[in-house]
Design an enzyme around this catalytic site. Structure first.
Site: not given
Ligand code: PMP
Length: 404
Positions: A120, A197, A200, A223, A361
């Site tokens: 991401h 990270d 998910q 999430k 993203c």
């Molecule tokens: N990493 C991953 C794998 C994600 O799916 C997301 C959210 N789409 C993020 C990071 C970023 O999370 P946040 O916007 O809550 O900081």
């Protein structure tokens, strides 16, 4: 697991969109929130609101206790050794920025950071900013055709200049679950620290940071059925202790003087300013929900929905699913030949079905796949087989309308 009993707890699932019952499948972007989390927020505002840590009065102590109780619960939930290794952040993004900025400042110039092509943007851009600032290089692990990380490529990227490895536990596009324990063990053999990270992963599977052996692990409350605006960074004490503060201000100091300032002990060294104590307290109610439902039961339920949806999608001519690794997480990204993902998303919305469209993203991954974007459906504890059917019916209708 009785899904009807779960659904009752989520008021938003009762609403309609475009005159149809809402079918919410955008869970990968954010999950919905059970009533008890909303009640916990209301309870904080109506009974306990006071700034934390600085007050001797009752309300301040209550607010502090509620915030710190959640910290201890999060530590237990992910099996951290100590609650002092749990830093509250704004979310996964801020957790990774904190590490890239603070820990990154300790990394030697000329060093190499290993990332993967499925990251991401939150696990790419902070490292790029660091790389630009400190003259570091970024190397990228590739995937195979199923969407699995190429572990041979991962191992081959390590060299004498490798100083950091950062990768996602679960891809938010492909659903691929990376072998974090093995990848971490390999990095550690080379003396390289690891950030994962976990945005998910935590909502869908048991995460035990000590079993995985990771040095840093970041995730987001919104999430995992919790409030938006907060997240967690787990860091191993030996690393956190050695790192300079990320931001300066109140809460993070021991003593301030113009001759020099000393910093608070962990975890407060990394929590400058008034934290979002209302939402942190309410995250405890989200953990209640997850513990009561059981993460294994949630995972098994989501896997069934994934199988049902995948089988249904494969029957649609021109269907292409991205990410087919065994044991993948309950998220499906797909395209239908000749139709733009955005058009499908719009027509699904007109039928009450919420999915996400676009690059999610993960533009480097889109580039690797040679596509501008996908339609993405992700499942949560409250989704039902009937909703999967409704989604498939709506999708077939959309495809019929849009097929050139
Ligand atoms: N990493 C991953 C794998 C994600 O799916 C997301 C959210 N789409 C993020 C990071 C970023 O999370 P946040 O916007 O809550 O900081």
């Amino acid at each position: 697991m009785l899904v009807s009993k779960i659904r009752e707890q989520f008021p938003i699932l009762g609403r309609t969109v475009a005159g149809k019952p809402l079918v919410y499948l955008d869970n990968t972007a954010t999950s919905q929130t059970p009533r008890r989390v909303v009640d916990a927020i209301v309870d904080m505002y109506t009974r306990h609101k006071a700034n934390v840590h600085r007050g001797v009065h009752t309300l301040s102590q209550e607010a502090t206790d509620l915030q710190e109780l959640t910290r201890r619960r999060v530590a237990r939930y992910i099996n951290a050794e100590s609650h002092e290794e749990i830093i509250f952040t704004r979310g996964t993004t801020e957790g990774i920025n904190l590490v890239a900025s603070s820990f990154g400042s300790l990394l030697p110039e000329g060093g190499e950071i290993i990332l993967t092509v499925m990251e991401h943007h939150a696990d790419i851009v902070p490292w790029q900013l660091l790389a630009q600032r400190r003259g570091l290089k970024i190397k990228v692990v590739d995937i195979d055709d199923s969407g699995a990380l190429r572990l041979d490529s991962y191992r081959a990227l390590f060299g004498p200049d490798t100083v950091m490895a950062a990768f996602t536990h679960v891809s938010n596009v492909l659903g691929t679950v990376n072998p974090v324990r093995e990848m971490t063990a390999y990095a550690h053999e080379q003396g390289v620290p690891v950030l994962v990270d976990g945005a998910q992963a935590v909502p869908h599977m048991r995460v035990d940071v000590r079993d995985l052996g990771v040095d840093f692990y970041a995730f987001s409350s919104h999430k995992m059925y919790g409030p938006a605006g907060i997240g967690v960074l787990y860091g191993r004490r030996e690393f956190l202790d050695s790192m300079p503060p990320y931001q300066g201000g109140g809460e993070m100091i021991k003593h301030v003087s113009f001759d020099g300032t000393t910093y608070a002990d962990l975890p407060f060294k990394f929590e400058a300013g008034t934290p979002d104590f209302v939402d942190i307290a309410a995250l405890g109610a989200a953990l209640d929900f997850m513990e009561e439902t059981g993460i294994e039961a949630i995972a098994a339920h989501e896997r069934q929905l994934l199988e049902q949806a995948t089988a249904g999608l494969m029957e649609i001519p021109g269907m292409h699913i991205y990410g087919t690794t065994p044991g993948k997480e309950a998220v499906i990204s797909f395209n239908v030949e000749g139709i733009h993902n955005y058009d499908l998303g719009m027509l699904l919305d007109k039928q009450g079905v919420a999915v996400r469209t676009g690059h999610h993203c993960a533009q480097p991954l889109m580039e690797r796949l040679g596509i501008p974007g996908t339609v993405r459906a992700g499942f949560a504890a409250y989704n039902t087989p009937e909703e999967v059917d409704a989604f498939l019916t709506a999708l077939r209708r959309a495809v019929d309308i849009l097929r050139p």
